[in-house]
Design an enzyme around this catalytic site. Structure first.
Site, short mmCIF file in Angstrom:
data_model
loop_
_atom_site.label_atom_id
_atom_site.label_comp_id
_atom_site.label_asym_id
_atom_site.label_seq_id
_atom_site.Cartn_x
_atom_site.Cartn_y
_atom_site.Cartn_z
N ASN A 1 0.84 -1.22 0.00
CA ASN A 1 0.00 0.00 0.00
C ASN A 1 0.86 1.25 0.00
O ASN A 1 0.34 2.36 0.09
CB ASN A 1 -0.97 0.00 1.19
CG ASN A 1 -0.26 0.13 2.53
OD1 ASN A 1 0.98 0.19 2.58
ND2 ASN A 1 -1.02 0.16 3.61
N ASN B 1 4.99 2.75 3.63
CA ASN B 1 6.35 2.99 4.12
C ASN B 1 7.40 2.66 3.05
O ASN B 1 8.49 2.19 3.39
CB ASN B 1 6.59 2.13 5.38
CG ASN B 1 7.82 2.60 6.15
OD1 ASN B 1 8.09 3.80 6.22
ND2 ASN B 1 8.58 1.66 6.69
N SER C 1 9.61 -11.65 14.30
CA SER C 1 10.72 -10.83 14.76
C SER C 1 11.26 -11.37 16.08
O SER C 1 10.49 -11.91 16.89
CB SER C 1 10.22 -9.41 14.97
OG SER C 1 11.17 -8.64 15.65
N TYR D 1 3.80 -3.60 19.07
CA TYR D 1 4.30 -4.16 17.81
C TYR D 1 4.70 -5.63 18.01
O TYR D 1 4.29 -6.51 17.25
CB TYR D 1 5.50 -3.34 17.31
CG TYR D 1 6.34 -4.07 16.29
CD1 TYR D 1 5.83 -4.37 15.02
CD2 TYR D 1 7.66 -4.47 16.58
CE1 TYR D 1 6.60 -5.06 14.08
CE2 TYR D 1 8.42 -5.15 15.65
CZ TYR D 1 7.89 -5.45 14.41
OH TYR D 1 8.65 -6.13 13.49
N LYS E 1 3.12 -9.48 16.50
CA LYS E 1 3.86 -10.61 15.91
C LYS E 1 3.57 -11.89 16.71
O LYS E 1 3.36 -12.97 16.17
CB LYS E 1 5.37 -10.33 15.92
CG LYS E 1 5.79 -9.18 15.03
CD LYS E 1 5.62 -9.50 13.56
CE LYS E 1 6.05 -8.38 12.65
NZ LYS E 1 5.63 -8.56 11.26
N ASN F 1 18.49 -8.52 13.73
CA ASN F 1 18.50 -7.13 13.24
C ASN F 1 18.97 -7.01 11.78
O ASN F 1 20.17 -6.99 11.53
CB ASN F 1 19.39 -6.26 14.14
CG ASN F 1 18.74 -5.94 15.46
OD1 ASN F 1 18.30 -6.85 16.16
ND2 ASN F 1 18.65 -4.68 15.81
N ASN G 1 14.95 5.51 12.97
CA ASN G 1 14.85 4.94 14.32
C ASN G 1 16.01 4.02 14.60
O ASN G 1 16.41 3.83 15.73
CB ASN G 1 13.60 4.04 14.43
CG ASN G 1 12.34 4.84 14.54
OD1 ASN G 1 12.28 5.81 15.28
ND2 ASN G 1 11.32 4.43 13.79
#
Ligand code: NAD
Ligand code: UFG
Length: 375
Positions: free
Chosen positions: A39, A42, A131, A155, A159, A185, A204
């Site tokens: 979409n 981001n 994650s 967040y 997950k 990471n 971030n």
């Protein structure tokens, strides 16, 4: 090239995002056909042009939101999709604390709708982006898949909840083959310097911040906390090259059929402190990174690094790139693309122009996308 043999068609959600775009390149190299949706919340559509340029192949791209059930239904009707890699979602920890419903709605509701449409069309092969954030502030490292789960923010909880949903689904119906990959990471960039991480606004994450300092966009790096119980007082993470991560997805996709539901860590098994990352980046780039040690960032875990044994045993996968290579590739990307992807990049005809598959796909013979392009 035209072939009468059917290629596997994979739907990639979040296709223009950082990890998905690198995975698509490898899928194309491995001979898969790809339908990508995003979409663009981001990411930028220009990513698709870079994919085409780097792989010399095209993908079908549609600007679709995973919460748009009708649009998803149409995609599964039109294209002979047989598996899905589901990357789409929001991922900013701080934002998830400020606006949890945004995360529950997008990540949870989006995934629920996607699963329902997949089930309706009998597509039951799924690789999901989870994650290491589901482990929270782990008591012990290395972290195995059996380590306790204690996500410390909304967040992470999306997950964690999605993982439960997937596990329940696979338990209820043996036709589902699902693997959740818990990434550590992800950093680095495509070795060409043509694809990489393109955060909007102030980054971030550590590496994009460092590369922006190195190129002069930011004055200095703020190191969050210098008094942690680690050797140099800064936090430790398991940084993994995004191309290694991409390869892990291909391995997971190819081993789906042996499974009902699996959870697999994708990390290198090595932890580096923030100061070690800075020093490594300085060594490979030749640029000094001015930094200041400031207060701890709320919610940061002290030490997070993976036990990647299961990935090797189940997927025959292990990470190949070291921290120097990760820093080198991230730096090359930043140097070649100081402003990231440009929204007005259009060196190729857009993939929508190249394909109008709703009219040319022949479902009765399940012609592959590649065949239809060259037919
Ligand atoms: P990213 O933001 O670059 O990619 C995610 C993509 O999903 C973006 O392009 C965004 O526009 C798209 N998207 C978001 N909501 C959507 C929706 N409703 N419909 C369609 N598209 C939507 O992030 P990434 O770093 O590439 O992460 C990919 C996945 O991996 C995410 O699920 C993220 O949570 C997970 N993950 C990322 C990291 C990390 O540090 N980068 C670590 C662990 C897990
Ligand atoms: N850090 C700084 N300064 C910065 C940015 C980060 O000192 O400007 C430090 C952090 O405090 C942490 C380390 O660098 O110690 C790594 O921080 P990142 O923000 O790059 O990564 P995190 O480990 O905090 O989290 C990231 C994603 C999460 C994901 C997690 C695991 O943001 O969404 O990796 O994959 F869940």
């Amino acid at each position: 090239m035209s072939t009468s043999q059917s290629r596997p068609v994979v739907l990639i959600t979040g296709a223009t995002g950082f990890i998905a775009s690198h995975t698509i390149i490898q899928l194309l190299e491995e001979g898969y056909d790809v339908v990508g949706i995003d979409n663009l919340a981001n990411s930028k559509k220009a990513v698709i042009n870079r994919i085409t340029a780097l792989s010399d192949r095209s993908i079908i791209f549609r600007p679709v939101d995973i919460r748009d059930e009708k649009a998803l239904d149409e995609l599964f009707t039109v294209y002979p999709i047989n598996s899905v890699i589901h990357f789409a979602g929001y991922k900013a920890v701080g934002e998830s604390v400020e606006d949890p419903m945004l995360y529950y709605s997008n990540n949870m509701k989006g995934t629920t709708i996607l699963l329902e449409v997949m089930a309706k069309h009998g597509v039951k092969n799924l690789v999901f982006s989870s994650s290491c954030t589901v482990y929270g502030n782990a008591e012990q490292c290395p972290i195995t898949e059996e380590s306790p789960l204690q996500p410390g923010n909304p967040y992470g909880r999306t997950k964690w909840m999605i993982e439960h949903m997937l596990s329940d689904l696979a338990a209820s119906d043996p036709e589902w083959h699902i693997t959740s990959l818990r990434y550590f990471n992800p950093i680095g960039a495509h070795p060409s310097g043509e694809m990489g991480e393109d955060p909007s606004g102030i980054p971030n994450n550590l590496i994009p911040y460092i590369t922006q300092v190195a190129i002069g966009k930011r004055e200095k790096l703020y190191v969050f906390g210098g008094d942690y119980p680690t050797e140099d007082g800064t936090c430790i993470r398991d940084y993994i090259h995004v191309c290694d991560l991409a390869a892990g997805h291909i391995a997971a996709l190819e081993s789906l059929h042996g499974n009902g539901y699996e959870v697999i860590n994708l990390g290198t098994g090595k932890g580096y402190s923030v100061l070690e990352v800075i020093r490594t980046f300085e060594k490979v780039s030749g640029v000094t990174i001015p930094y200041e040690i400031v207060d701890r960032r709320e919610g940061d875990a002290v030490e997070v690094w993976a036990d990647p044994t299961k990935a090797y045993k189940k997927l025959y996968w292990r990470a190949l790139f070291d921290l120097e290579r990760m820093c080198n590739d991230a730096w090359l990307w930043q140097l070649r693309n100081p402003e990231g992807y440009r929204s007005n990049e259009l060196p190729f005809a857009s993939s929508e122009d190249q394909f109008s598959l709703s009219t040319i796909i022949d479902h009765s013979t399940k012609i592959t996308l590649r065949d239809t392009k060259t037919a």
